[in-house]
Design an enzyme around this catalytic site. Structure first.
Site, mmCIF file in Angstrom:
data_model
loop_
_atom_site.group_PDB
_atom_site.id
_atom_site.type_symbol
_atom_site.label_atom_id
_atom_site.label_comp_id
_atom_site.label_asym_id
_atom_site.label_seq_id
_atom_site.Cartn_x
_atom_site.Cartn_y
_atom_site.Cartn_z
ATOM 1 N N GLU A 208 -4.369 2.978 9.497
ATOM 2 C CA GLU A 208 -4.426 4.100 10.443
ATOM 3 C C GLU A 208 -4.948 3.655 11.819
ATOM 4 O O GLU A 208 -4.474 4.141 12.845
ATOM 5 C CB GLU A 208 -5.273 5.257 9.880
ATOM 6 C CG GLU A 208 -4.731 5.866 8.576
ATOM 7 C CD GLU A 208 -3.291 6.362 8.649
ATOM 8 O OE1 GLU A 208 -2.805 6.678 9.753
ATOM 9 O OE2 GLU A 208 -2.637 6.424 7.587
ATOM 10 N N GLU B 213 5.203 2.529 12.378
ATOM 11 C CA GLU B 213 4.829 1.971 11.072
ATOM 12 C C GLU B 213 4.776 0.447 11.147
ATOM 13 O O GLU B 213 4.005 -0.182 10.423
ATOM 14 C CB GLU B 213 5.794 2.427 9.977
ATOM 15 C CG GLU B 213 5.646 3.892 9.597
ATOM 16 C CD GLU B 213 4.226 4.285 9.207
ATOM 17 O OE1 GLU B 213 3.514 3.461 8.599
ATOM 18 O OE2 GLU B 213 3.816 5.413 9.531
HETATM 19 ZN ZN ZN Z 1 1.488 4.953 8.803
#
Ligand code: ZN
Length: 500
Positions: free
Chosen positions: A265, A294
């Site tokens: 995160e 991502e």
């Molecule tokens: Zn993620």
């Protein structure tokens, strides 16, 4: 209207939009973290109203006309032209949706989140099923309004990763399946890596204290621009480059879970924090695509966070925090356990090798839901069958099965495939970064920020100024090639499991 007036109107509009976006973002973070659940009904109605107000501002027909002019004006600042182009697309995509439907969807998705949360807590899919059905129907209708030649599911895929289609993802996942499934079989048959110590009892208060004292400072995540909370499903959200919120989840019997969710995160948070401040408040001030986002979080989590040099800098301190649990475990044993591969049912706790198959399952289900080949009724069973087929595991209950992920409750269909794509982008960036700097030395000596600076220079700073393909080419000198990802996994797991 002359150009000056147009730009003034455009800037006022941008400011108003960003003010509403900020409010909605904070309300959203609050709902997922600390807001008392009994106040949901009251809050959700008003949140939907605010979303409707933003919808009205965004779809102002005069602004749509201004954007059309600006995006084609060769004489203005190229940054503004790019902003206008992206804003025009995003406005056009919602302009066709009746406002009442847009507001109703926002309300429905808040209710669906509450239903999902209750269903997950009770491990009972039947509580969530009627909401999932409504969400899918609403999504089909909303995407149906769009003036687009793309099939329905491709429109969703394109929203998260511009340019990607089911055909392209089929090819991508086809390659992964072909090479990774046999590798997973070999790994499963090989002598297993001992990771039992990771599941001893680690009091969550001590885990949290270690995260705050050691891990977050090492990752450079400071309270001046970031904040970490706890949630059922870890996530990152933000209002501007200097206000990034992340969450994590502490599990007493799994010391790895919160560590890797924290690294993941904060990887998202670094991306947002490092975007050039000149884009703050504009559509350019955000990661360029979900796959690219991502790629950054999974880069930090896997390529950096699961490496030996990362733990050479951090393990001693973790061992001190947990002398009984880790006193007999060497740093090498710990890192091997961080990378151990075993087919499992929970995506967020999956290892790097089996992870893309978790994504493949969700992708196949989404395709089926929108083509009509898969039904919402009994979807929990379909889910379990696919886990048996692709990963060979028996899902024990709905909480660890179909209810584990939050995404579908908010109608985020088309998002999942970007996780696998992002992991693959990451491998290509990692290869390039290693060519240009001594990554191991930086991590070992506590200079994690040297790696973050490389990412900032080549990826983060641009926000949405360039598309994902342009960023990949600028950073690595070539277009995206999934081969690097497959090679990385083959090399890593062949070595770890002594397969050669
Ligand atoms: Zn993620």
């Amino acid at each position: 209207m002359n150009k000056e007036e147009m730009l003034k109107k455009y800037n006022d509009w941008k400011f108003r939009c960003s003010a509403y976006e900020m409010a909605l973002s904070i309300i959203g973070i609050d709902k997922l973290t600390v807001a008392p659940p009994d106040g949901s009904a009251y809050r959700d109605e008003r949140t939907a109203y605010l979303a409707g107000e933003l919808f009205s501002i965004r779809t102002d027909p005069e602004i749509a006309e201004i954007l059309k002019v600006l995006k084609n004006d060769e004489t203005i600042d190229p940054d503004i032209r790019k902003e206008a182009e992206l804003n025009f697309k995003s406005v056009s995509d919602i302009l066709c949706i009746p406002k009442e439907e847009y507001v109703a969807f926002r309300h429905l998705s808040d209710q669906a989140y509450d239903a999902w949360y209750e269903a997950k807590t009770k491990s009972d899919y039947s509580i969530f099923e009627p909401y999932l059905k409504k969400i899918i129907e609403a999504r089909k209708k909303m995407y149906g309004y769009r003036d687009s030649a793309l099939p329905l599911y491709d429109r969703m895929l394109d929203d998260y990763e511009p340019g990607m289609t089911a055909e392209k993802y089929d090819e991508f996942f086809g390659k992964l399946k072909e090479r990774l499934v046999p590798l997973i079989r070999k790994v499963t048959a090989a002598e297993q890596v001992d990771e039992s110590f990771a599941f001893r009892s680690y009091p969550t208060g001590l885990q949290k204290a270690w995260t705050e004292k050691q891990l977050l400072p090492y990752l450079g995540f400071t309270k001046n621009w970031g904040y970490q909370n706890e949630t059922e499903h870890p996530f990152t959200s933000w209002t501007c480059q200097n206000d990034c919120r992340t969450t994590t989840k502490y599990l007493e019997n799994n010391v790895m879970s919160s560590i890797f969710s924290t690294i993941h995160e904060t990887g998202h948070a670094w991306y947002e924090h490092n975007i050039s401040p000149k884009y703050d408040g504009s559509i350019l001030s955000s990661g360029v695509s979900s796959g690219m986002h991502e790629s950054q979080s999974r880069f930090c989590e896997n390529y950096l966070g699961r490496s030996l040099p990362f733990w050479e800098a951090n393990y001693e301190s973790l061992q001190k925090q947990f002398p009984e649990q880790l006193g007999d475990v060497t740093v090498e044993q710990f890192v091997n356990a961080c990378n151990a591969s075993e087919p499992s049912f929970v995506r967020t706790e999956a290892d790097e090798l089996t992870y893309p198959l978790h994504i493949l399952i969700r992708y196949e289900i989404e395709k089926g839901l929108f083509s009509g080949e898969i039904s919402v009724e009994g979807l929990d069973q379909t889910w379990n069958e696919m886990y048996k087929k692709f990963l060979g595991v028996d899902v024990p209950n709905a909480a660890k099965g179909i209810l584990q992920d939050v995404h579908w409750s908010s109608g985020d269909f088309g998002y999942f495939p970007t996780y696998a794509l992002g992991s693959a982008f990451g491998a290509q960036f990692y290869r390039q970064m290693r060519k240009e700097m001594d990554v191991d030395e930086a991590l070992r000596s506590g200079n994690y920020l040297a790696c973050i600076s490389w990412l900032k220079e080549h990826i983060h700073q641009y926000g949405c100024r360039y598309n994902a393909d342009e960023i990949m080419r600028m950073a690595t000198g070539e277009p995206f090639d999934p081969e690097y990802y497959i090679e990385y996994l083959e090399e890593k797991y062949t070595k770890l499991y002594h397969l050669d």
